[in-house]
Write a protein that holds these residues in place. Structure first.
Motif, PDB file in Angstrom:
ATOM      1  N   LEU A  16       3.956 -62.032  11.018  1.00 34.66           N
ATOM      2  CA  LEU A  16       5.099 -61.412  10.537  1.00 34.66           C
ATOM      3  C   LEU A  16       5.078 -60.381   9.324  1.00 34.66           C
ATOM      4  N   GLU A  74       1.812 -59.055   8.410  1.00 44.08           N
ATOM      5  CA  GLU A  74       1.462 -57.875   9.022  1.00 44.08           C
ATOM      6  C   GLU A  74       2.219 -56.969   9.845  1.00 44.08           C
ATOM      7  N   ILE A  75       3.060 -57.339  10.662  1.00 40.66           N
ATOM      8  CA  ILE A  75       3.650 -56.264  11.193  1.00 40.66           C
ATOM      9  C   ILE A  75       4.904 -55.536  10.338  1.00 40.66           C
ATOM     10  N   ALA A  76       5.305 -56.136   9.336  1.00 42.94           N
ATOM     11  CA  ALA A  76       5.935 -55.567   8.161  1.00 42.94           C
ATOM     12  C   ALA A  76       5.199 -54.348   7.571  1.00 42.94           C
ATOM     13  N   VAL A 110       2.789 -52.786   9.101  1.00 42.31           N
ATOM     14  CA  VAL A 110       2.419 -51.634   9.713  1.00 42.31           C
ATOM     15  C   VAL A 110       3.590 -50.795   9.773  1.00 42.31           C
ATOM     16  N   MET A 111       4.885 -51.707   9.835  1.00 44.96           N
ATOM     17  CA  MET A 111       6.085 -50.638   9.716  1.00 44.96           C
ATOM     18  C   MET A 111       6.170 -49.769   8.555  1.00 44.96           C
ATOM     19  N   THR A 127       3.670 -48.905   6.492  1.00 48.63           N
ATOM     20  CA  THR A 127       2.810 -47.846   6.722  1.00 48.63           C
ATOM     21  C   THR A 127       3.027 -46.754   7.378  1.00 48.63           C
ATOM     22  N   GLY A 128       3.902 -47.142   8.464  1.00 50.68           N
ATOM     23  CA  GLY A 128       4.263 -46.030   9.243  1.00 50.68           C
ATOM     24  C   GLY A 128       5.418 -45.112   8.677  1.00 50.68           C
ATOM     25  N   LEU A 129       6.193 -45.880   7.853  1.00 53.55           N
ATOM     26  CA  LEU A 129       7.367 -45.115   6.989  1.00 53.55           C
ATOM     27  C   LEU A 129       6.758 -44.489   5.845  1.00 53.55           C
ATOM     28  N   ILE A 189       3.512 -42.991   5.964  1.00 53.20           N
ATOM     29  CA  ILE A 189       3.001 -41.781   6.639  1.00 53.20           C
ATOM     30  C   ILE A 189       3.955 -40.781   6.970  1.00 53.20           C
ATOM     31  N   LEU A 190       5.145 -41.284   7.510  1.00 55.26           N
ATOM     32  CA  LEU A 190       5.980 -40.442   7.806  1.00 55.26           C
ATOM     33  C   LEU A 190       6.715 -39.614   6.786  1.00 55.26           C
ATOM     34  N   ILE A 218       4.131 -36.886   5.710  1.00 59.54           N
ATOM     35  CA  ILE A 218       3.975 -35.789   6.739  1.00 59.54           C
ATOM     36  C   ILE A 218       5.334 -34.814   6.275  1.00 59.54           C
ATOM     37  N   ARG A 219       6.451 -35.530   5.861  1.00 59.21           N
ATOM     38  CA  ARG A 219       7.598 -34.785   5.736  1.00 59.21           C
ATOM     39  C   ARG A 219       7.429 -33.900   4.247  1.00 59.21           C
TER      40      ARG A 219
END
Lengths: 139, 779
Positions: free
Chosen positions: B750, B752-754, B756-757, B759-761, B763-764, B767-768
């Motif tokens: 749990l 770890e997937i938090a 992952v999410m 990190t995704g945010l 990186i997003l 990029i923005r």
């Protein structure tokens, strides 16, 4: 890479891969597979689709924002953990039910729900990174 | 305690927080009249705790609570004895009046609902603090009062002064809270109990412990910051930036008394030692004098009262640590008396400010005709503060002098401090209560008239209570002050003093105080000038010291940040991998734990060799590539080969994941590379390449040696056996890897997937930002 053959084959390939990823997700409890691997396969599928048909097509096909998919995954993963609280057992205890549908016993569990959450988090987060990178300045 | 009372008591602790939830909506609905229903909350709490009065007066201690985290022996449990009860009643009783007062004072304010919410939250934290039995709960509520008082002091957040005051209060009291935490942990270590009620029987152990002195400093660090003892007193007057209901509440009965509460609570455990009886009275006495002198200096009504609060807190600390039965009784009396008259006077000051538009004492005068009720309340409260009979303050002062008077040098010194301090406070009391009302009418920014009932009910009730308790002192002693004094002393005590003056040393000292006070009052302007000169001669004060410390801290942080975060990717990468290499290579070198040279297996199957060869070729291709994209793809070859090896050695899950990861990382790296607009070729010169190559080889070598060493060690199969045994039976899954991920160690996953999410945010958003912060559109 935008050849006609690739563009034509890509949607079928993607559909097959997504289907396969769901298969991998569901078999994960007893055979090699699971949410992480399934999610990664689905991301690859979407990446292929994106390379062939463009970002807009992927976004349209996903319907939801990939980050929202990811967040929803995290939500149901938490929910799967919290459900055990209702039954007064410690957080994240796996709960199982065995409904019989059309004479077939189908084991369902919070663990499966949790794995589905993992799958969605991985699909959403990595897809959104890949899409954002792939997209030009028209973000 | 019956289950019913237990539930109700628990509800009483929760009620203010529940009230805080509904307060904004209620205020939107009813406007300032929301004060009436909201005041029912503290009133209900007050009445509930009043019900314990009979039990506590008999000398019983009411405890109760629920297990919270039983595995760590943490409970939500409370302890209600004379000390807690007195505080609970003061907090909820004065709280009721404050809520009403705030209804009138902030009438029409845009954020009145928010204010009610904050003050109720603060009330709840304070109630929890003084009733906590478990250490952890005490600390949690202690810090909660710091946080909620931060919100209250900074309520007027548009002004810089109030933001600064709020931050200052938070840093000083919250920082003190960390001392308290350390102190409580040490207490736990020394005595092995985590509850105050159990701690009481460990007094001798604590006092004899070698850790007594550090423990004392830690506890005092918490108590002195909270209760604004010199040299931490500066946050309290600055907190006057808050709206007056906050000052009246925080600085009469609640926030600042928390430190005094802690000292009184621990007096039976830690008191009676030479250190306790030296440090407490010394700092208390010093605070008393400093506070009183600084109070004389002020012309702002609220600031005058604020500094006398500092002085009063000093007096209380001095009495708590003085170490005689009478001193404890005096502390008990003064604690209650002070809460009543100071609460009333603060509200009066706010009322004057509200009705006239100023609270500068030199710009006020002749209000007695326009505001008679306010005048009466002010006068009654001031008489109690000045310590004149038959008011409650008189009782407290008599008891103080009974306690302090003596022939020893120590007694004389502290008596002198008390006389001077009390005399100065006497002058301030009457300056606040008389100067604005008597004399010629002075023009004020607003035309003065009597405030609405909401505003004067509070001060009037508190002031009258000071008189009533003074007259019916026997009842008050039996119900309130004797149990209070007993709890502070840790053994039964009876307070007997009454409003009828007895001839003796104490009365003489009282007369001396009054005479000194009258003199100061008459020459107040000259005294103010003298105090001003004194402070200006000293020049530097802790308030400026606080600013200097904060500036120094920021400067140090900036320079550390510049050093460690230069913003160049190369530096980060070099540093990270250099550290990895050192971490892998230094420990085996130091401890001589190198692996044995591996024996080359005799018959490696041909296909395995081929895969390994392919991986090496992939690496070679990376190095030989003259184009970044080629290098990325070549790195993929190596990754796939490793995945193939996993598959060959029976780890299909790992292999699958590795395959997918390799595929995606090639795709994403390629995409990122095209985004980054890098030159297609490596631009480093040979001189730059050599150190990079050394670090890379060191990392690789380190990992290889580490893995060799690990596999040469004895493999503990306890976990493997456990998972193999139970995977099917407990978790209903045949795939052990997956069962571990989603079931046995699901909470890890749990987390770890938090990650992952998130990190995704991240990186997003990076990029923005690179796209020039173009908002809107699909991302």
């Amino acid at each position: 890479m935008n050849t006609l053959i690739f563009r034509t084959v890509a949607p079928f390939l993607t559909a097959l891969m997504v289907l396969f990823s769901l298969f991998v997700l569901l078999r994960g409890h007893n055979e090699p597979g699971g949410g992480f691997i399934g999610g990664l396969i689905a991301v690859s599928a979407l990446a292929i689709f994106g390379i062939a048909n463009g970002i807009a097509a992927v976004r349209k096909a996903l319907w939801f924002h990939p980050m929202a998919i990811s967040a929803f995954g995290l939500f149901i993963a938490c929910l799967a953990g919290l459900l055990s609280m209702v039954f007064a057992v410690p957080f994240m205890t796996g709960l199982w039910v065995y409904p019989v549908i059309l004479g077939v016993e189908i084991p369902l569990s919070t663990v499966m729900l949790f794995d589905a959450g993992v799958y969605l988090v991985v699909v959403g987060a990595i897809t959104s990174i890949a899409l954002a990178l792939e997209a030009g300045d028209d973000l | 305690m019956t289950p019913d009372t237990m539930g109700l008591t628990f509800l009483a602790f929760c009620l203010p927080f529940l009230g805080a939830l509904v307060a904004p909506a209620l205020t939107r609905l009813l406007g300032h009249n929301a004060a009436w229903p909201l005041a029912l909350i503290p009133l209900a709490v007050f009445l509930h705790f009043l019900g314990f009065n009979a039990e506590v007066a008999r000398g019983e201690i009411v405890t109760g609570g629920y297990a919270w985290v039983p595995s760590y022996n943490v409970s939500f449990s409370w302890l209600i004895d004379g000390l807690s009860l007195a505080f609970l009643l003061l907090i909820s009783g004065i709280g009721t009046l404050i809520v009403l007062y705030a209804g009138g004072y902030l009438k029409g304010h845009r954020h009145q609902g928010r204010f009610f919410s904050f003050i109720l939250m603060f009330m709840g934290s304070m109630l929890g603090l003084v009733a906590s039995d478990s250490f952890l709960m005490l600390f949690v509520f202690w810090e909660l009062t710091s946080i909620t008082s931060f919100l209250l002091i900074g309520f007027d957040h548009a002004r810089e002064a109030s933001r600064r005051a709020a931050l200052q209060a938070l840093i000083v009291t919250g920082g003190g809270g960390l001392f308290l935490l350390a102190g409580l942990l040490l207490l736990w270590n020394v005595t092995d109990v985590t509850q105050l009620s159990l701690l009481m029987s460990f007094g001798a152990e604590v006092r004899a412990s070698p850790f007594y002195l550090p423990l004392l400093f830690l506890i005092l660090g918490g108590a002195f910051t909270k209760s604004a003892q010199f040299p931490f007193h500066f946050w309290l007057p600055n907190a006057m930036e808050a709206p007056t209901p906050v000052s009246a509440y925080l600085h009469s009965a609640t926030m600042v008394k928390a430190g005094v509460y802690l000292l009184m609570r621990l007096n039976p455990v830690m008191g009676g030692t030479p250190a306790w009886e030296t440090i407490l009275p010394a700092f208390g006495g010093l605070t008393l004098l400093v506070g009183a002198v600084l109070a004389i200096r002020q012309t702002d009504l609220k600031l005058m009262l604020a500094y006398t609060t500092v002085a009063s807190l000093g007096l209380l600390v001095m009495l708590t640590g003085f170490g005689s039965e009478y001193a404890v009784a005096a502390a008990a009396l003064y604690l209650v008396a002070h809460s009543l008259f100071k609460g009333a006077l603060f509200m009066v000051a706010g009322l004057i400010d509200h009705e006239t538009g100023t609270r500068d004492i030199t710009k006020l005068g002749g209000l007695r005709g326009a505001m008679p009720v306010t005048f009466l309340a002010a006068l009654l409260a001031a008489l109690s503060m000045a310590g004149l009979p038959p008011f409650f303050g008189f009782l407290a002062k008599e008891e103080i002098y009974v306690a302090l008077a003596g022939g020893s040098l120590r007694a004389i010194a502290f008596t002198a401090a008390a006389v001077i301090g009390n005399g100065l406070m006497f002058a301030v009391a009457f300056a606040v209560a008389l100067k604005p009302f008597l004399g010629k009418r002075v023009e004020t920014p607003k035309h003065p008239h009597e405030g609405p009932a909401l505003l004067w009910i509070g001060p009037m009730l508190l002031a009258v209570k000071g008189l009533v308790i003074g007259i019916f002192s026997a009842v008050a002693h039996a119900l309130l002050t004797s149990p209070l004094a007993s709890a502070i002393a840790g053994k039964p005590q009876t307070v007997t003093i009454s409003a009828i003056p007895h001839v003796g040393a104490a009365l003489l000292l009282s007369a001396l105080t009054v005479a000194f006070g009258i003199v100061i009052f008459l020459v107040l302007d000259k005294a103010r000038a003298a105090a001003n000169r004194l402070v200006e001669d000293i020049g530097w004060g802790p308030d400026r010291g606080f600013d200097q410390v904060m500036r120094g801290l920021v400067r140090a942080a900036v320079s550390v940040n510049r050093l460690t975060q230069p913003g160049r990717m190369e530096v980060y990468m070099t540093a990270t991998f250099a550290v990895v290499a050192l971490a892998l290579l230094v420990p085996p070198a130091v401890y001589g734990e190198w692996p044995r040279a591996p024996v080359w297996p005799a018959n490696i199957p041909f296909h395995e060799l081929a895969v390994m060869l392919l991986a090496v070729l992939g690496i070679g291709a990376v190095l030989a590539a003259n184009n970044r994209l080629t290098a990325i793809v070549a790195l993929g070859i190596q990754g796939f080969c490793v995945a193939l090896l996993f598959l060959l050695f029976g780890a299909p899950d790992l292999a699958f994941t590795q395959f997918m990861i390799e595929t995606l990382s090639v795709v994403i790296l390629a995409l990122a590379m095209t985004r980054l607009k890098l030159t297609p070729r490596d631009h480093r010169s040979l001189r730059e390449k050599i150190p990079d190559a050394v670090i890379a080889i060191a990392c690789g070598l380190g990992f290889a040696l580490y893995l060799l060493r690990v596999t040469q060690g004895r493999f503990d199969t306890a976990l493997t056996d456990f998972f193999n045994l139970y995977s099917k039976t407990i978790a209903h899954g045949a795939n052990v890897v997956n069962v571990i991920i989603v079931d046995f160690r699901g909470t890890d996953t749990l987390g770890e997937i938090a990650v992952v999410m998130v990190t995704g945010l991240a990186i997003l958003s990076i990029i923005r930002i690179r796209k020039g912060g173009k908002a809107g559109g699909e991302a």
